[in-house]
Design a protein around this motif. Structure first.
Motif, PDB file in Angstrom:
ATOM      1  N   PRO A 175      35.758 -27.021  42.750  1.00 41.66           N
ATOM      2  CA  PRO A 175      35.493 -26.745  44.169  1.00 41.66           C
ATOM      3  C   PRO A 175      34.000 -26.792  44.480  1.00 41.66           C
ATOM      4  O   PRO A 175      33.173 -26.430  43.648  1.00 41.66           O
ATOM      5  CB  PRO A 175      36.058 -25.345  44.376  1.00 41.66           C
ATOM      6  CG  PRO A 175      36.210 -24.758  43.021  1.00 41.66           C
ATOM      7  CD  PRO A 175      36.324 -25.885  42.047  1.00 41.66           C
ATOM      8  N   ASP A 176      33.683 -27.245  45.678  1.00 38.89           N
ATOM      9  CA  ASP A 176      32.293 -27.340  46.126  1.00 38.89           C
ATOM     10  C   ASP A 176      31.851 -25.974  46.661  1.00 38.89           C
ATOM     11  O   ASP A 176      32.353 -25.512  47.686  1.00 38.89           O
ATOM     12  CB  ASP A 176      32.178 -28.405  47.214  1.00 38.89           C
ATOM     13  CG  ASP A 176      30.764 -28.570  47.735  1.00 38.89           C
ATOM     14  OD1 ASP A 176      29.836 -27.947  47.170  1.00 38.89           O
ATOM     15  OD2 ASP A 176      30.582 -29.327  48.699  1.00 38.89           O
ATOM     16  N   PRO A 177      30.925 -25.308  45.962  1.00 38.46           N
ATOM     17  CA  PRO A 177      30.496 -23.966  46.386  1.00 38.46           C
ATOM     18  C   PRO A 177      29.957 -23.913  47.815  1.00 38.46           C
ATOM     19  O   PRO A 177      30.162 -22.932  48.524  1.00 38.46           O
ATOM     20  CB  PRO A 177      29.406 -23.592  45.383  1.00 38.46           C
ATOM     21  CG  PRO A 177      29.643 -24.461  44.197  1.00 38.46           C
ATOM     22  CD  PRO A 177      30.269 -25.721  44.729  1.00 38.46           C
ATOM     23  N   ALA A 178      29.278 -24.960  48.251  1.00 38.70           N
ATOM     24  CA  ALA A 178      28.720 -24.970  49.611  1.00 38.70           C
ATOM     25  C   ALA A 178      29.838 -24.983  50.657  1.00 38.70           C
ATOM     26  O   ALA A 178      29.769 -24.281  51.670  1.00 38.70           O
ATOM     27  CB  ALA A 178      27.803 -26.170  49.797  1.00 38.70           C
ATOM     28  N   LYS A 179      30.885 -25.777  50.397  1.00 40.35           N
ATOM     29  CA  LYS A 179      32.008 -25.839  51.337  1.00 40.35           C
ATOM     30  C   LYS A 179      32.747 -24.509  51.363  1.00 40.35           C
ATOM     31  O   LYS A 179      33.139 -24.024  52.420  1.00 40.35           O
ATOM     32  CB  LYS A 179      32.983 -26.951  50.935  1.00 40.35           C
ATOM     33  CG  LYS A 179      32.515 -28.330  51.288  1.00 40.35           C
ATOM     34  CD  LYS A 179      33.579 -29.353  50.952  1.00 40.35           C
ATOM     35  CE  LYS A 179      33.082 -30.755  51.258  1.00 40.35           C
ATOM     36  NZ  LYS A 179      34.087 -31.764  50.906  1.00 40.35           N
ATOM     37  N   ILE A 180      32.924 -23.910  50.193  1.00 34.29           N
ATOM     38  CA  ILE A 180      33.614 -22.628  50.115  1.00 34.29           C
ATOM     39  C   ILE A 180      32.803 -21.556  50.842  1.00 34.29           C
ATOM     40  O   ILE A 180      33.357 -20.751  51.600  1.00 34.29           O
ATOM     41  CB  ILE A 180      33.875 -22.225  48.646  1.00 34.29           C
ATOM     42  CG1 ILE A 180      34.887 -23.191  48.027  1.00 34.29           C
ATOM     43  CG2 ILE A 180      34.381 -20.788  48.561  1.00 34.29           C
ATOM     44  CD1 ILE A 180      35.116 -22.985  46.538  1.00 34.29           C
TER      45      ILE A 180
END
Length: 69
Positions: A5-10
């Protein structure tokens, strides 16, 4: 193999969900304080708020690194 998962999107989703959760909390309080409060509307808002809380918890868990990796 799935992509991590992309931490920025989360993080962005978490901000959005927390804002909506807070707004729902305020809306529920206003509606519950109203004399002609619609019970069904209050229940729906509370259900939505609970669903958002679950989504927030899920996303927060996605941010925790996988220790098995």
């Amino acid at each position: 193999m799935s992509q991590p998962p992309d931490p920025a999107k989360i993080a962005a989703q978490l901000i959005e969900l927390r804002t909506e959760h807070r707004d729902l909390d305020e809306a529920i309080a206003r509606l519950a304080a109203s004399i002609e409060a619609d019970e069904l509307s209050v229940k729906r808002l509370k259900k939505r708020k609970l669903k958002i809380k679950d989504m927030i918890s899920y996303l927060e868990n996605q941010m925790i690194p996988d220790l098995d990796a």
